[in-house]
Design an enzyme around this catalytic site. Structure first.
Site, short mmCIF file in Angstrom:
data_model
loop_
_atom_site.label_atom_id
_atom_site.label_comp_id
_atom_site.label_asym_id
_atom_site.label_seq_id
_atom_site.Cartn_x
_atom_site.Cartn_y
_atom_site.Cartn_z
CD GLU A 116 -2.45 0.89 2.66
OE1 GLU A 116 -2.59 2.95 2.88
OE2 GLU A 116 -2.59 0.13 3.35
NE ARG B 290 -0.55 8.83 4.67
CZ ARG B 290 -0.12 8.80 6.28
NH1 ARG B 290 0.74 8.21 6.83
NH2 ARG B 290 -1.25 6.95 6.39
CB THR C 57 -3.82 8.42 2.38
OG1 THR C 57 -2.98 7.65 3.22
CG2 THR C 57 -3.91 9.88 2.72
CE LYS D 110 -6.01 2.12 6.78
NZ LYS D 110 -5.45 2.88 6.13
#
Length: 211
Positions: free
Chosen positions: A44, A48, A72, A132
């Protein structure tokens, strides 16, 4: 890009999904190869940093044995960009119908984030049964997951946030936890130094964690 049937299938490849922050695109491929060498196939890469999408594209192109996803995701635009970059799946820190709809429209399997029972209900109503839990440790950790198991016996979780190699076994021992996410596999100092052997070793240790 490697296609997957759904995000729950990611758990078939090992007990830990590394949560990766890449600052330099040139680190992407050697980092991915180091993780794969240690037995960690699902990656993953979080959106960011400015080079995140380029890093995902490089891994998807040059490390075909890896399943690279984008983390994200906060907007529908993020979903579209992730799919275009070659992401096989997406992970969001929270849940919105906008992001869920964009991922569905672009055939990008989504692992949405939740932190409360109400959010679990909203995600479940939208058809998601693998979620999640984020930020896992901050919102209650294993205690919260045990509590959620009662009213939500049909929901499985990937707890992420604040988990370490020491605490991961506690999470993985829970019946409703299929896999956990962790940033400890790719420490910033190791990535900056290009210490790929260290990352491979951390990946091997993570791969050996079992419920």
């Amino acid at each position: 890009m490697t296609a997957i049937k759904d995000t729950l299938s990611l758990a078939e490849h090992g007990p830990v999904i590394p949560v990766i922050v890449i600052d330099r695109v040139e680190d992407a491929v050697p980092l991915a190869r180091a993780l794969v060498a240690g037995g960690v196939k699902v990656l993953e890469v979080t959106l960011r940093t400015p080079v995140a999408l380029e890093a995902i594209a490089a891994i998807a192109r040059e490390v075909p044995e890896a399943l690279v996803g984008a983390g994200t995701l906060r907007t529908s635009a993020d979903a579209i960009a992730a799919k275009k970059a070659g992401a096989s799946f997406a992970v969001s820190p929270g849940f919105t119908m906008d992001v869920a709809g964009a991922c569905s429209a672009h055939f990008l399997p989504l692992l949405p984030g939740v932190s409360t029972a109400s959010e679990v209900m909203m995600a479940s109503d939208a058809g998601f049964r693998f979620l999640k839990l984020f930020p896992a440790t901050a919102v209650g950790g294993t205690s919260l997951l045990k509590a959620l198991a009662g009213p939500f016996p049909d929901v499985a979780f990937c707890p992420t946030g604040g988990i370490t190699v020491q605490t991961a076994p506690d999470f993985l021992a829970l019946p409703n936890v299929k896999v956990c996410g962790g940033s400890w596999l790719t420490p910033a100092d190791a990535v900056k130094a290009g210490d790929w052997a260290r990352i491979t070793q951390l990946a091997k240790e993570a791969s050996a964690l079992r419920a």
